[in-house]
Scaffold this motif. Sequence first.
Motif, PDB file in Angstrom:
ATOM      1  N   LYS A   2       0.840  -1.199   0.000  1.00 15.77           N
ATOM      2  CA  LYS A   2       0.000   0.000   0.000  1.00 15.77           C
ATOM      3  C   LYS A   2       0.873   1.246   0.000  1.00 15.77           C
ATOM      4  O   LYS A   2       2.019   1.226   0.443  1.00 15.77           O
ATOM      5  CB  LYS A   2      -0.915  -0.025   1.225  1.00 15.77           C
ATOM      6  N   LEU A   4       0.745   3.846   1.774  1.00 12.87           N
ATOM      7  CA  LEU A   4       1.145   4.299   3.111  1.00 12.87           C
ATOM      8  C   LEU A   4       2.449   3.638   3.530  1.00 12.87           C
ATOM      9  O   LEU A   4       3.360   4.290   4.039  1.00 12.87           O
ATOM     10  CB  LEU A   4       0.058   3.998   4.139  1.00 12.87           C
ATOM     11  N   THR A   5       2.537   2.332   3.309  1.00 11.96           N
ATOM     12  CA  THR A   5       3.736   1.600   3.704  1.00 11.96           C
ATOM     13  C   THR A   5       4.965   2.156   3.011  1.00 11.96           C
ATOM     14  O   THR A   5       6.031   2.291   3.607  1.00 11.96           O
ATOM     15  CB  THR A   5       3.579   0.106   3.371  1.00 11.96           C
ATOM     16  N   VAL A  37     -10.943  -1.409   1.304  1.00 14.30           N
ATOM     17  CA  VAL A  37     -10.565  -1.567   2.703  1.00 14.30           C
ATOM     18  C   VAL A  37     -11.516  -0.745   3.561  1.00 14.30           C
ATOM     19  O   VAL A  37     -11.813   0.399   3.229  1.00 14.30           O
ATOM     20  CB  VAL A  37      -9.109  -1.082   2.922  1.00 14.30           C
ATOM     21  N   ASP A  38     -11.977  -1.325   4.659  1.00 12.60           N
ATOM     22  CA  ASP A  38     -12.883  -0.595   5.561  1.00 12.60           C
ATOM     23  C   ASP A  38     -12.246   0.702   6.021  1.00 12.60           C
ATOM     24  O   ASP A  38     -11.067   0.733   6.392  1.00 12.60           O
ATOM     25  CB  ASP A  38     -13.200  -1.452   6.805  1.00 12.60           C
ATOM     26  N   ASN A  40     -11.009   3.529   8.267  1.00 12.96           N
ATOM     27  CA  ASN A  40     -10.500   3.506   9.638  1.00 12.96           C
ATOM     28  C   ASN A  40     -10.078   4.927  10.007  1.00 12.96           C
ATOM     29  O   ASN A  40      -8.889   5.254  10.006  1.00 12.96           O
ATOM     30  CB  ASN A  40      -9.306   2.538   9.705  1.00 12.96           C
ATOM     31  N   LEU A  42      -9.908   6.682  12.730  1.00 16.34           N
ATOM     32  CA  LEU A  42      -9.017   6.888  13.877  1.00 16.34           C
ATOM     33  C   LEU A  42      -7.569   6.619  13.479  1.00 16.34           C
ATOM     34  O   LEU A  42      -6.655   7.345  13.879  1.00 16.34           O
ATOM     35  CB  LEU A  42      -9.434   5.960  15.024  1.00 16.34           C
ATOM     36  N   PHE A  43      -7.371   5.593  12.667  1.00 17.72           N
ATOM     37  CA  PHE A  43      -6.018   5.267  12.244  1.00 17.72           C
ATOM     38  C   PHE A  43      -5.443   6.356  11.348  1.00 17.72           C
ATOM     39  O   PHE A  43      -4.296   6.777  11.511  1.00 17.72           O
ATOM     40  CB  PHE A  43      -6.000   3.915  11.526  1.00 17.72           C
ATOM     41  N   ASN A  46      -4.444   9.252  13.361  1.00 18.95           N
ATOM     42  CA  ASN A  46      -3.261   8.974  14.171  1.00 18.95           C
ATOM     43  C   ASN A  46      -1.996   8.968  13.344  1.00 18.95           C
ATOM     44  O   ASN A  46      -0.950   9.446  13.771  1.00 18.95           O
ATOM     45  CB  ASN A  46      -3.451   7.610  14.862  1.00 18.95           C
ATOM     46  N   VAL A  47      -2.061   8.412  12.140  1.00 17.79           N
ATOM     47  CA  VAL A  47      -0.846   8.170  11.373  1.00 17.79           C
ATOM     48  C   VAL A  47      -0.477   9.332  10.443  1.00 17.79           C
ATOM     49  O   VAL A  47       0.689   9.490  10.070  1.00 17.79           O
ATOM     50  CB  VAL A  47      -0.986   6.840  10.594  1.00 17.79           C
TER      51      VAL A  47
END
Lengths: 130, 439
Positions: A2, A4-5, A37-38, A40, A42-43, A46-47
């Motif tokens: 992905k 992000l990674t 992908v669901d 998220n 909060l994630f 945070n990220v």
Amino acid sequence: MKLLTLNFLTCARKACKTSAASFPLHPRDAELEQIEVDLNPLFIQNVLPRVEWDALKSLSSELGLPNLPDQCPDAAELTSDDEPSQTLKDLHTLLLETTIQSGKLVCGNCGHEYAIKEGIANFLLPSHLV
Amino acid sequence: MDYLVRLVQVHESFRKPELEALAALANINIEFLAYADESPFCILRLQSEAAARSLIARSILSQGIYELWGSGIDYPSLHADVTARTKVQWRQYQDCSFRFTLDGFQGKRSPSSQRDVMESFQYMGFDGPIQMNDADLSMCIFEEYERKARTPKMLYLGRLIASSGRRAKATYDLKKRRYISTTSMDSELALVTANMAHAAPGRLFYDPFMGTGSFPIACAHFGAVALGSDIDGRSIRGKKDRDVVSNFVQYGIAGRYLDSFVSDLTHTPLRTARYLDGVVCDPPYGVREGLKVLGSAKAESGKAVVLNNGELAHLQEGFVPPKRPYSFEAMLDDILDFAASMLVENGRLAMWMPTANDDDVELAIPSHPSLELVSVCVQAFNKWSRRLLTYRRLPDAQVDSTAPRPQRTYVAGATADELNSFRRKYFEGFKNASGTSTP
């Protein structure tokens, strides 16, 4: 892999760690795939502050994806009326739903290429580069 | 308010640390009033019923939490204590449905004797219907017996507040998992490890020795987004439709699977910055898997290998980079260095390492000035044991940067046996006191 990674990855060679050119890695011959992908929220909240935004912008343009805003959206832009904002959803699509299924990741410093196959990148180095 | 946690009687040394970790995670004040490794009944003081629910929700090594109504060494004292503590509360439960159960530890009663015991609480005046399932009020009488004793040595009465998170152990049981290997950590301890590391919604967790993904799965169960890597790509890729990803899909947590990649931790492609909320791992002990890192075991020229046809060997399809044995102690230090430089403030490292039962090969618990050792839990097998170490990344302001890193002298050696004392011992067999070795 992905997107992000990718924002967390550099060249694995110790010699390249001190060079700014080793991050971000540059995709080459990348085959992209969009997955579902669901969400998220909060994630993402945070990220996002941990993401190197300039590297994300250059990655996005290298892959031919829509241009990103100049600055990383701040926390307030991620919600609207306590719901995830469109900005957050767009970031979700870009960071977590856009994947490189195959291709190469090239170090801007030494030129070494890491292969991605079936979504999994291989960062093992031959002994002469260790 | 006093509460009784009904613990399970396995992995005893993990139980109190798990509760402490969960209390810290939920920001709950917890005070242990009574705890013993030999007992499944733990009494603690919490601020509120909400705190009790919060504490037990994720707990794996307990069954439930109860509001403590009384205790005593025999029934007369128990009834006296219950009356003194809770008489004012009985009224509110007069009409609701209720039930009594009896939980005996290391001892039991016949059904008729159980009935007598339950009826001895009639003075509380519960008048509502008795309902075995989903009663509004669920009372439990706890009896603790010494082994082989006829009568219990300690009694408690509790009102059930909430069940624990232990059902996850069955959900993620390896026997039902689509893809496992010999290195897969059992679900119970993987979940406990995730609790110790504070895996939680919104957080980014990483396992650098992921194998088939047991720890990433456990972290994702508790809401974290999981990233993993392994030096062996085959364990990530699996076969056909059985791989790490299929496990996440099996459990319906694929949304919290970030990625896997193939890498050696000592040559990590992760950029150095403080963005990981947690690192969870069970590094290879150097026994079965033979702890290896990138590099050649033999002396080399340092130049790329060129094949007879003039092509570079490492660019060939299917090229497998050589690896060499590595000292386990060195790997532990590398993991701590990695965690210290990658964890956010207060982020946690939860890591397993073996000890041997014989003193002369006890591995020292590694330390790092930026990491505070939170707990050490021991799982004992027949002839060896392993420890779960939990560390917290200290805020920079609290790190004593002047403290020198303990100089580690690693055993010099080239072979796996020379580099890993534990491996040597394991394959030699553990010698007993009389000097004969057992396989």
